[in-house]
Design a protein around this motif. Structure first.
Motif, short mmCIF file in Angstrom:
data_model
loop_
_atom_site.label_atom_id
_atom_site.label_comp_id
_atom_site.label_asym_id
_atom_site.label_seq_id
_atom_site.Cartn_x
_atom_site.Cartn_y
_atom_site.Cartn_z
N LYS A 142 0.72 -1.24 0.14
CA LYS A 142 0.04 0.01 -0.08
C LYS A 142 0.92 1.40 -0.11
N GLU A 143 0.38 2.23 -0.72
CA GLU A 143 1.01 3.48 -0.96
C GLU A 143 2.47 3.46 -1.63
N THR A 144 2.83 2.45 -2.31
CA THR A 144 3.92 2.31 -2.84
C THR A 144 4.00 2.27 -4.40
N ALA A 145 2.69 2.07 -4.96
CA ALA A 145 2.37 1.99 -6.30
C ALA A 145 2.57 3.34 -6.97
N SER A 146 3.40 3.56 -7.96
CA SER A 146 2.98 4.99 -8.50
C SER A 146 3.67 4.58 -9.97
N ILE A 147 3.11 5.40 -10.97
CA ILE A 147 3.61 5.19 -12.44
C ILE A 147 4.59 6.36 -12.47
N SER A 148 4.40 7.53 -11.95
CA SER A 148 4.95 8.76 -12.04
C SER A 148 6.24 8.75 -11.29
N ARG A 149 7.59 9.04 -12.18
CA ARG A 149 8.81 8.97 -11.26
C ARG A 149 9.05 10.25 -10.82
N ASP A 150 8.30 11.26 -10.84
CA ASP A 150 8.24 12.58 -10.33
C ASP A 150 7.63 12.34 -9.01
N GLY A 151 6.92 11.34 -8.79
CA GLY A 151 6.14 11.18 -7.51
C GLY A 151 7.24 10.88 -6.17
N GLN A 152 6.71 10.70 -5.27
CA GLN A 152 7.63 10.37 -3.88
C GLN A 152 7.46 8.78 -3.70
N THR A 153 6.61 8.15 -4.25
CA THR A 153 6.56 6.53 -4.07
C THR A 153 7.19 5.72 -5.01
N PHE A 154 7.56 6.11 -6.02
CA PHE A 154 8.12 5.14 -7.13
C PHE A 154 9.42 4.30 -6.69
N TRP A 155 10.07 5.04 -5.93
CA TRP A 155 11.29 4.19 -5.37
C TRP A 155 11.09 3.34 -4.19
N MET A 156 9.85 3.30 -3.85
CA MET A 156 9.43 2.16 -2.96
C MET A 156 9.20 1.02 -3.61
N ASN A 157 8.84 1.04 -4.58
CA ASN A 157 8.64 -0.47 -5.46
C ASN A 157 9.83 -1.05 -5.25
N PRO A 158 9.35 -2.54 -5.31
CA PRO A 158 10.62 -3.56 -5.27
C PRO A 158 11.60 -3.30 -6.59
N GLN A 159 12.93 -3.13 -6.15
CA GLN A 159 13.98 -2.92 -7.06
C GLN A 159 14.73 -4.18 -7.20
N TYR A 160 15.11 -4.50 -8.52
CA TYR A 160 15.95 -5.63 -8.65
C TYR A 160 17.17 -5.16 -9.45
N TRP A 161 18.37 -5.69 -8.87
CA TRP A 161 19.65 -5.71 -9.68
C TRP A 161 19.58 -6.71 -10.81
N MET A 162 20.35 -6.37 -11.75
CA MET A 162 20.28 -7.31 -13.14
C MET A 162 21.84 -6.96 -13.80
N LYS A 163 22.49 -7.87 -13.65
CA LYS A 163 23.73 -7.76 -14.58
C LYS A 163 23.84 -8.32 -15.80
N VAL A 164 24.06 -7.53 -17.15
CA VAL A 164 24.26 -7.97 -18.33
C VAL A 164 25.62 -8.25 -18.78
N PRO A 165 26.27 -9.32 -18.66
CA PRO A 165 27.74 -9.58 -18.85
C PRO A 165 27.91 -9.29 -20.22
N HIS A 166 29.37 -9.14 -20.48
CA HIS A 166 29.87 -8.99 -22.01
C HIS A 166 29.62 -10.38 -22.72
N LEU A 167 29.34 -10.25 -23.94
CA LEU A 167 29.10 -11.49 -24.74
C LEU A 167 30.15 -12.03 -25.10
#
Length: 497
Positions: A351-376
């Motif tokens: 609750k209160e973490t869902a937001s489409i606007s990156r200008d808002g104050q809640t977007f950063w509270m969504n789950p964040q995932y690291w992803m590494k794309v290695p060299h081919l």
């Protein structure tokens, strides 16, 4: 892994029903099992599916009382075994038509040692993949009939019942038979396999994707498609034989020489078991006389069974999209199976973490995932056409009843992380207000899953799933497929912060 609950070998017990225990109790008591969680009455048929007259005439009958010699399966499962009944679940049946080509999948869905003979107790079970986990679904074998005939899917062989029982099990998972009305082939293919899917959007005036579809077939992919919407209502048959707003199975992709010229063909199956294409390359088309006798014998079948050939040009004119389901995205770039790695996460928006606007104050509270794309590696290309990441975001419903599910608009953004921030534990609002995503899925509503396939250059990235509904609490399932050298990518390369 084999002991983990939710795997094909150790599925979750749907509604906490233990098939072996229930079957043993019924055998010992010499009784026929009746499923109280999906009772043989109008509640299991559901609302607004049958009119009052039909509903009053429905009788639930076991196969043993319909025929003298019932079988679950007669000579193996086939796409020609069944025909659709009085239920708009062509999307589900089109998916069944696809999986009948692969015995290993059918064996996962229909567990062995089930029959109407030895220790028969009127109980069966089937397995489906649901939101990251396999579930084992128990049913009794009472089936809805009118005048002694099945009213929903039925077998063309009078004493074969696997399609009707499989449909009943899936109706139970979705809430009722009425909950099976209308859907996408991709949804059923996912529930049958748990595999990745990718949707191709077809253009009427630009026939393309035949080569990709051919590769998909070579990699034993499952394929379905949907016909275009017209001005008429759903399931209206056009003069050319195609049914509008209807799901079909793609059963083959082939190339023939006609008068010395190469022609790309697609074979389709109407789950009705009838109503076929009437245009060029249909069963009675004179064009078949222009191909070799060998191809004509191999490909042409004049039976009225709902299966037909058409050219890729006509296919694109009459169909809107193709759903392809495969173990990995290998068919998309014809790469090695070993080069693709998958990682999956089950998470929630709070609750209160869902937001489409990156200008808002809640977007950063969504789950964040690291992803590494290695060299081919040296055998892979860095061309812009080489797409190396496939991300799937699926939302999990709160209601068991499929027709009551409200699929919220969902999507995800991918941000590149500069070297100086790679020790960051959580990215604050300021990062998202000052950074632009390098990839972003379209915000889609009305669908339970968003899938995007794209290219990312080597480096570190952040994936942020989001929904546009404020104050939403909902579960989701994130899957990331990455194409890279096998030794340079591990599941830990994509992790929740």
């Amino acid at each position: 892994m084999g002991n983990t609950v939710g795997t094909p070998t150790n599925p979750q017990k749907f509604l906490d029903q233990d098939y072996e225990e229930l079957r043993r109790d019924s055998v010992e008591s010499k009784s026929r099992f009746v499923d109280e969680t999906f009772p043989p009455d109008k509640s299991s048929i559901g609302q607004n599916l049958l009119d009052n007259d039909k509903m009053a005439r429905v009788k639930w009958i076991r196969p043993t009382n319909m025929v003298k010699d019932p079988y679950l399966v007669v000579k193996g499962e086939s796409r020609f075994d069944f025909a659709q009944g009085d239920l708009g679940d062509c999307w589900f049946l089109a998916a069944i038509g696809a999986i009948t080509f692969q015995k290993d999948i059918m064996d996962e869905i229909i567990p062995e040692n089930q029959s109407f003979s030895k220790d028969y107790a009127g109980i069966f079970h089937f397995r489906f993949w649901r939101f990251g986990k396999w579930v084992d679904v128990v049913i009794d074998d009472k089936l809805p009939t009118i005048n002694g005939k099945l009213i929903f899917v039925h077998c063309k062989t009078r004493n074969e019942f696997w399609p009707a029982l499989l449909e009943k099990a899936y109706a139970k998972v979705c809430g009722s038979y009425a909950d099976l009305r209308d859907g996408l082939v991709s949804e059923a293919l996912r529930d049958f396999t748990g595999r990745v899917f990718f949707t191709l959007t077809l253009e009427p005036d630009r026939p393309k994707y035949w080569s990709l579809m051919k590769r998909a077939a070579q990699h034993r992919s499952l394929m379905g498609c949907g016909s275009r919407h017209g001005a008429t209502s759903a399931n209206t048959e056009l003069p050319n034989g195609i049914v509008e707003r209807h799901a079909y199975t793609i059963t083959d992709v082939h190339k023939v020489l006609s008068n010395g010229e190469s022609v790309k063909l697609v074979r389709l199956l109407n789950p009705w078991g009838r109503k076929e294409w009437k245009g060029q390359w249909s069963a009675r088309s004179p064009l078949w006389k222009t191909v070799s006798a060998e191809d004509r014998t191999k490909l042409l079948d004049s039976k009225e069974d709902g299966e037909f050939w058409m050219s890729m040009e006509d296919f694109c004119r009459n169909f809107a999209h193709v759903d392809i389901c495969c173990r990995s995205p290998v068919f998309l770039d014809d790469s090695s199976e070993n080069s693709w790695t998958r990682v999956m996460y089950e998470e929630r928006w709070e609750k209160e973490t869902a937001s489409i606007s990156r200008d808002g104050q809640t977007f950063w509270m969504n789950p964040q995932y690291w992803m590494k794309v290695p060299h081919l590696d040296e055998n892979q290309t860095e061309s812009q056409s080489h797409r190396n990441v496939l991300v799937s975001l699926m939302q999990e419903p709160k209601s068991r009843h499929r027709r009551l599910v409200q699929n919220h608009p969902i999507g995800f953004s991918v941000f590149m992380v500069p070297p100086e921030l790679r020790d960051q534990k959580t990215f604050p609002a300021s990062f998202f207000t000052s950074s632009s995503p390098v990839k972003e899925s379209p915000l889609k509503s009305g669908t339970r899953e968003v899938v995007e396939f794209f290219r990312l250059r080597p480096g570190w990235y952040l994936i942020v799933p989001f929904t546009s509904i404020p104050n939403l609490t909902a579960s989701f399932f994130l899957t990331v497929h990455t194409n890279a050298a096998e030794s340079s990518f591990t599941p830990e390369s994509c992790r929740l912060l």
